[in-house]
Structure formats: C-alpha cells, structure tokens
Motif scaffolding. Structure first.
Motif, mmCIF file in Angstrom:
data_model
loop_
_atom_site.group_PDB
_atom_site.id
_atom_site.type_symbol
_atom_site.label_atom_id
_atom_site.label_comp_id
_atom_site.label_asym_id
_atom_site.label_seq_id
_atom_site.Cartn_x
_atom_site.Cartn_y
_atom_site.Cartn_z
ATOM 1 N N LYS A 2 0.825 -1.200 0.000
ATOM 2 C CA LYS A 2 0.000 0.000 0.000
ATOM 3 C C LYS A 2 0.866 1.259 0.000
ATOM 4 N N SER A 3 1.939 1.243 0.795
ATOM 5 C CA SER A 3 2.794 2.427 0.873
ATOM 6 C C SER A 3 3.549 2.649 -0.439
ATOM 7 N N SER A 4 3.912 1.563 -1.118
ATOM 8 C CA SER A 4 4.608 1.702 -2.397
ATOM 9 C C SER A 4 3.701 2.368 -3.431
ATOM 10 N N PHE A 5 2.445 1.952 -3.451
ATOM 11 C CA PHE A 5 1.505 2.547 -4.399
ATOM 12 C C PHE A 5 1.282 4.024 -4.075
ATOM 13 N N ALA A 6 1.188 4.350 -2.790
ATOM 14 C CA ALA A 6 1.004 5.748 -2.386
ATOM 15 C C ALA A 6 2.212 6.581 -2.783
ATOM 16 N N LEU A 7 3.406 6.038 -2.599
ATOM 17 C CA LEU A 7 4.623 6.752 -2.993
ATOM 18 C C LEU A 7 4.675 6.920 -4.509
ATOM 19 N N TYR A 8 4.288 5.887 -5.218
ATOM 20 C CA TYR A 8 4.257 5.963 -6.684
ATOM 21 C C TYR A 8 3.300 7.066 -7.139
ATOM 22 N N GLN A 9 2.132 7.111 -6.549
ATOM 23 C CA GLN A 9 1.154 8.147 -6.915
ATOM 24 C C GLN A 9 1.685 9.544 -6.576
ATOM 25 N N ALA A 10 2.375 9.668 -5.453
ATOM 26 C CA ALA A 10 2.935 10.969 -5.072
ATOM 27 C C ALA A 10 4.010 11.403 -6.062
ATOM 28 N N LEU A 11 4.841 10.472 -6.490
ATOM 29 C CA LEU A 11 5.883 10.812 -7.467
ATOM 30 C C LEU A 11 5.275 11.204 -8.809
ATOM 31 N N ILE A 12 4.267 10.482 -9.235
ATOM 32 C CA ILE A 12 3.590 10.804 -10.499
ATOM 33 C C ILE A 12 2.920 12.178 -10.387
ATOM 34 N N ALA A 13 2.363 12.483 -9.196
ATOM 35 C CA ALA A 13 1.669 13.758 -8.997
ATOM 36 C C ALA A 13 2.609 14.952 -9.125
ATOM 37 N N ILE A 14 3.895 14.742 -8.833
ATOM 38 C CA ILE A 14 4.851 15.862 -8.970
ATOM 39 C C ILE A 14 5.633 15.770 -10.286
ATOM 40 N N ASN A 15 5.046 15.070 -11.247
ATOM 41 C CA ASN A 15 5.558 14.993 -12.623
ATOM 42 C C ASN A 15 6.894 14.264 -12.756
ATOM 43 N N VAL A 16 7.113 13.256 -11.931
ATOM 44 C CA VAL A 16 8.281 12.386 -12.107
ATOM 45 C C VAL A 16 7.901 11.378 -13.186
ATOM 46 N N PRO A 17 8.772 11.161 -14.166
ATOM 47 C CA PRO A 17 8.443 10.191 -15.218
ATOM 48 C C PRO A 17 8.159 8.802 -14.642
ATOM 49 N N ASP A 18 7.314 8.069 -15.344
ATOM 50 C CA ASP A 18 6.868 6.758 -14.875
ATOM 51 C C ASP A 18 8.034 5.819 -14.604
ATOM 52 N N ASP A 19 9.013 5.765 -15.518
ATOM 53 C CA ASP A 19 10.140 4.845 -15.322
ATOM 54 C C ASP A 19 10.989 5.249 -14.118
ATOM 55 N N LYS A 20 11.138 6.532 -13.876
ATOM 56 C CA LYS A 20 11.906 7.015 -12.719
ATOM 57 C C LYS A 20 11.163 6.708 -11.417
ATOM 58 N N ALA A 21 9.851 6.896 -11.420
ATOM 59 C CA ALA A 21 9.048 6.596 -10.227
ATOM 60 C C ALA A 21 9.114 5.109 -9.899
ATOM 61 N N THR A 22 9.030 4.276 -10.917
ATOM 62 C CA THR A 22 9.131 2.832 -10.718
ATOM 63 C C THR A 22 10.508 2.462 -10.188
ATOM 64 N N ALA A 23 11.554 3.105 -10.701
ATOM 65 C CA ALA A 23 12.918 2.833 -10.228
ATOM 66 C C ALA A 23 13.073 3.209 -8.756
ATOM 67 N N VAL A 24 12.475 4.323 -8.356
ATOM 68 C CA VAL A 24 12.538 4.739 -6.951
ATOM 69 C C VAL A 24 11.844 3.709 -6.068
ATOM 70 N N ILE A 25 10.675 3.254 -6.484
ATOM 71 C CA ILE A 25 9.925 2.260 -5.709
ATOM 72 C C ILE A 25 10.709 0.962 -5.609
ATOM 73 N N ASP A 26 11.282 0.506 -6.710
ATOM 74 C CA ASP A 26 12.065 -0.732 -6.699
ATOM 75 C C ASP A 26 13.279 -0.611 -5.783
ATOM 76 N N ALA A 27 13.969 0.520 -5.850
ATOM 77 C CA ALA A 27 15.138 0.736 -4.990
ATOM 78 C C ALA A 27 14.732 0.759 -3.523
ATOM 79 N N LEU A 28 13.626 1.411 -3.225
ATOM 80 C CA LEU A 28 13.150 1.486 -1.848
ATOM 81 C C LEU A 28 12.785 0.100 -1.324
ATOM 82 N N GLU A 29 12.065 -0.673 -2.106
ATOM 83 C CA GLU A 29 11.678 -2.018 -1.676
ATOM 84 C C GLU A 29 12.894 -2.912 -1.494
#
Length: 79
Positions: A2-29
């Motif tokens: 749940k927290s990963s999805f929330a972080l992903y949505q927050a990154l997308i909301a501030i105009n971070v590209p999809d691949d970069k947001a996914t990379a951040v989530i993967d690195a965090l996990e």
C-alpha cells in the motif's frame, strides 16, 4: 504494498516520469528487504542479549568471589 503505491502516486503527482518513479519504488523495496531488521531478527538479537547477560552475571560473580577470597586471605596473613 500500500505504501509503495502511495509513494508511486505521489511521485507521479509531482511529474516524475513513470520509469523514474518505478525505479525509486524498486530501490526502496530492495533496501527495505535487505537493510531493515525484521521481527525475527529482533527476536534473535534479544535471545543473544539474554545469553550475554547471563555470561556477564556469571563472570561478575566469579570475580566478586575471587576478590573476597583474596581479601580474606590477605586479612588472615596480616594477623
């Protein structure tokens, strides 16, 4: 997660590209799985600390007994 999805949505909301947001989530996990302690890790540490506490108590008892013995022997030789 749940927290990963929330972080992903927050990154997308501030105009971070999809691949970069996914990379951040993967690195965090990955970091969370490799570097954070689990409940099992903490239970193991607690058990090890209990063993060390017992060893320390025994050593302190032995040292105290030896010190008292030496003190009594010294007092006997002085009189």
């Amino acid at each position: 997660m749940k927290s990963s999805f929330a972080l992903y949505q927050a990154l997308i909301a501030i105009n971070v590209p999809d691949d970069k947001a996914t990379a951040v989530i993967d690195a965090l996990e990955s970091d969370m799985q490799n570097q954070l302690a689990t409940k099992a890790d903490l239970a193991d540490i607690k058990a090890e600390l209990a063993q060390l506490e017992l060893k320390l108590t025994i050593r302190m008892g032995v040292m105290l007994s030896a010190a008292v013995g030496i003190l009594l022997a010294a007092m006997k030789f002085m009189h």
